[in-house]
Design a protein around this motif. Sequence first.
Motif, mmCIF file in Angstrom:
data_model
loop_
_atom_site.group_PDB
_atom_site.id
_atom_site.type_symbol
_atom_site.label_atom_id
_atom_site.label_comp_id
_atom_site.label_asym_id
_atom_site.label_seq_id
_atom_site.Cartn_x
_atom_site.Cartn_y
_atom_site.Cartn_z
ATOM 1 N N SER A 1 -1.042 -3.569 -18.308
ATOM 2 C CA SER A 1 0.358 -3.256 -18.598
ATOM 3 C C SER A 1 0.691 -1.826 -18.181
ATOM 4 C CB SER A 1 0.633 -3.449 -20.095
ATOM 5 O OG SER A 1 1.951 -3.068 -20.422
ATOM 6 N N VAL A 2 -0.210 -0.893 -18.463
ATOM 7 C CA VAL A 2 0.010 0.503 -18.062
ATOM 8 C C VAL A 2 0.028 0.618 -16.542
ATOM 9 C CG1 VAL A 2 -0.912 2.844 -18.146
ATOM 10 C CG2 VAL A 2 -1.013 1.395 -20.178
ATOM 11 N N VAL A 3 -0.876 -0.092 -15.872
ATOM 12 C CA VAL A 3 -0.902 -0.076 -14.402
ATOM 13 C C VAL A 3 0.433 -0.543 -13.850
ATOM 14 C CG1 VAL A 3 -1.904 -1.171 -12.361
ATOM 15 C CG2 VAL A 3 -3.397 -0.316 -14.184
ATOM 16 N N ILE A 4 0.967 -1.625 -14.401
ATOM 17 C CA ILE A 4 2.255 -2.160 -13.937
ATOM 18 C C ILE A 4 3.356 -1.119 -14.106
ATOM 19 C CG2 ILE A 4 4.053 -3.866 -14.414
ATOM 20 C CD1 ILE A 4 1.790 -5.811 -15.187
ATOM 21 N N HIS A 5 3.446 -0.529 -15.305
ATOM 22 C CA HIS A 5 4.524 0.422 -15.584
ATOM 23 C C HIS A 5 4.401 1.679 -14.722
ATOM 24 C CE1 HIS A 5 4.962 -1.674 -19.680
ATOM 25 N NE2 HIS A 5 6.036 -1.937 -18.968
ATOM 26 N N PHE A 6 3.196 2.203 -14.596
ATOM 27 C CA PHE A 6 3.006 3.405 -13.780
ATOM 28 C C PHE A 6 3.246 3.119 -12.301
ATOM 29 C CE2 PHE A 6 0.256 6.534 -16.440
ATOM 30 C CZ PHE A 6 1.217 6.512 -17.419
ATOM 31 N N HIS A 7 2.857 1.940 -11.840
ATOM 32 C CA HIS A 7 3.087 1.580 -10.434
ATOM 33 C C HIS A 7 4.587 1.499 -10.140
ATOM 34 C CE1 HIS A 7 2.427 -0.358 -6.541
ATOM 35 N NE2 HIS A 7 3.349 -1.236 -6.879
ATOM 36 N N VAL A 8 5.335 0.864 -11.046
ATOM 37 C CA VAL A 8 6.787 0.766 -10.851
ATOM 38 C C VAL A 8 7.416 2.153 -10.887
ATOM 39 C CG1 VAL A 8 8.947 -0.106 -11.834
ATOM 40 C CG2 VAL A 8 6.932 -1.581 -11.758
ATOM 41 N N ALA A 9 7.005 2.993 -11.848
ATOM 42 C CA ALA A 9 7.546 4.354 -11.931
ATOM 43 C C ALA A 9 7.238 5.137 -10.661
ATOM 44 C CB ALA A 9 6.964 5.067 -13.151
ATOM 45 N N LEU A 10 6.014 4.999 -10.159
ATOM 46 C CA LEU A 10 5.624 5.704 -8.932
ATOM 47 C C LEU A 10 6.475 5.270 -7.747
ATOM 48 C CD1 LEU A 10 3.696 7.492 -7.251
ATOM 49 C CD2 LEU A 10 2.152 5.519 -7.113
ATOM 50 N N GLU A 11 6.680 3.961 -7.586
ATOM 51 C CA GLU A 11 7.458 3.467 -6.457
ATOM 52 C C GLU A 11 8.930 3.880 -6.561
ATOM 53 O OE1 GLU A 11 6.371 1.911 -3.709
ATOM 54 O OE2 GLU A 11 4.354 2.291 -4.481
ATOM 55 N N LEU A 12 9.457 3.937 -7.768
ATOM 56 C CA LEU A 12 10.841 4.377 -7.949
ATOM 57 C C LEU A 12 10.990 5.856 -7.588
ATOM 58 C CD1 LEU A 12 11.765 2.568 -11.295
ATOM 59 C CD2 LEU A 12 12.625 2.023 -9.016
ATOM 60 N N ILE A 13 10.001 6.668 -7.974
ATOM 61 C CA ILE A 13 10.050 8.093 -7.632
ATOM 62 C C ILE A 13 9.938 8.275 -6.122
ATOM 63 C CG2 ILE A 13 8.818 10.286 -7.846
ATOM 64 C CD1 ILE A 13 8.083 9.459 -10.698
ATOM 65 N N LYS A 14 9.069 7.518 -5.479
ATOM 66 C CA LYS A 14 8.926 7.601 -4.030
ATOM 67 C C LYS A 14 10.228 7.214 -3.328
ATOM 68 C CE LYS A 14 5.107 5.700 -2.432
ATOM 69 N NZ LYS A 14 3.959 4.750 -2.359
#
Length: 359
Positions: A276-289
Amino acid sequence: MRYYYYLILVNMIVNVLAYTPRILIRDRFNGAVLALPVSTVLGMAFLLTFSYAIKRFPMMGLPEMLAGVFPSALIRLMMLLFSTIWFTAGALSVLVTANLTNYFINPSMPSSHVVFMYLIVICFVMQCKSQQVLYVVEMIFILSFPLVAFIFFKASISSGLRFDSMMTVVQTYKQLPTVSSLASATYIFSGYANMVIFNRVFPKFTMKWLWVFAPIGLSILLTTMFLPIGFLGADGVKDYLFPWLSTADSMRVEFGFVERVLYIFYILYGEIAFISVVIHFHVALELIKSAANKSSRTFSWCVTALMCGTAVFMSHDLDEYPMFRIGEYWMSARMGGEIFLLLILLYTLYKKRRSPHEA
């Protein structure tokens, strides 16, 4: 399409461990009972509305969907706003998992050290491509779900379950739900929102069988709230920081390879919380990029280091009660953010349908 189901189900299951049961149990005499069916209706309305909207944007993430409808500066601002929501979701999950590790496994280790150990692995997995992250989600979910279902079933038929305690709480069904109860209960349906990034890998999206999440979600909400009450008592349940772990510790598997269910429960939910943390951090990372319009590996690792460093800083000297208070406030902010997300998606769909150059 099955990956969409995994995203929703992982979010449903991980909430049994986090803030949802704590808030619902706190409000058990103050509207939480009515909040369960109301939040099921609201959560399904959000899920179906979102699914209907993204169905019109195959192979697109949220930044691509909004392009041409909103000014680029406003899109970047919205991406930063949403990335904050997703990052906070992941950070709070890490903090809860670390707190559980301190509470039940190693009380002498500082929380910041436990968080750092979790993030060492998470920071590498979240860097993977979206399709690869979905593969990891599928693998962990398939390995974990049968035993999670067994624990729910074992708890439901246990002789230690006291129905009189549960009925005491059920009698308060006329109480109107609080905003906190609705926000925490609707959160279990929020796994769909991760498609703001993962939709990029879906060439075709269908809405088949989405109705099954209504009974599944309501069942999870009922067990999340009422099973701890049945085991720990209508009044006594409030004295437990982690009611579901205490509930699991009340159960035994007489002929199992591990008699105490607590250890099985902790390992399984540790796996679910990790993905779950991987999913949330991955989405946050892609949004920032997307907001920065940069996709280099160097930039990606810099953002990852900043996110992980912030999570470690948040864990420093943060005990259970302030952490849960922050989580409660975030739940309400998250529900407002979801409604805002749905509104801008519907507006985008409306504008592009009226445009002669519809995307």
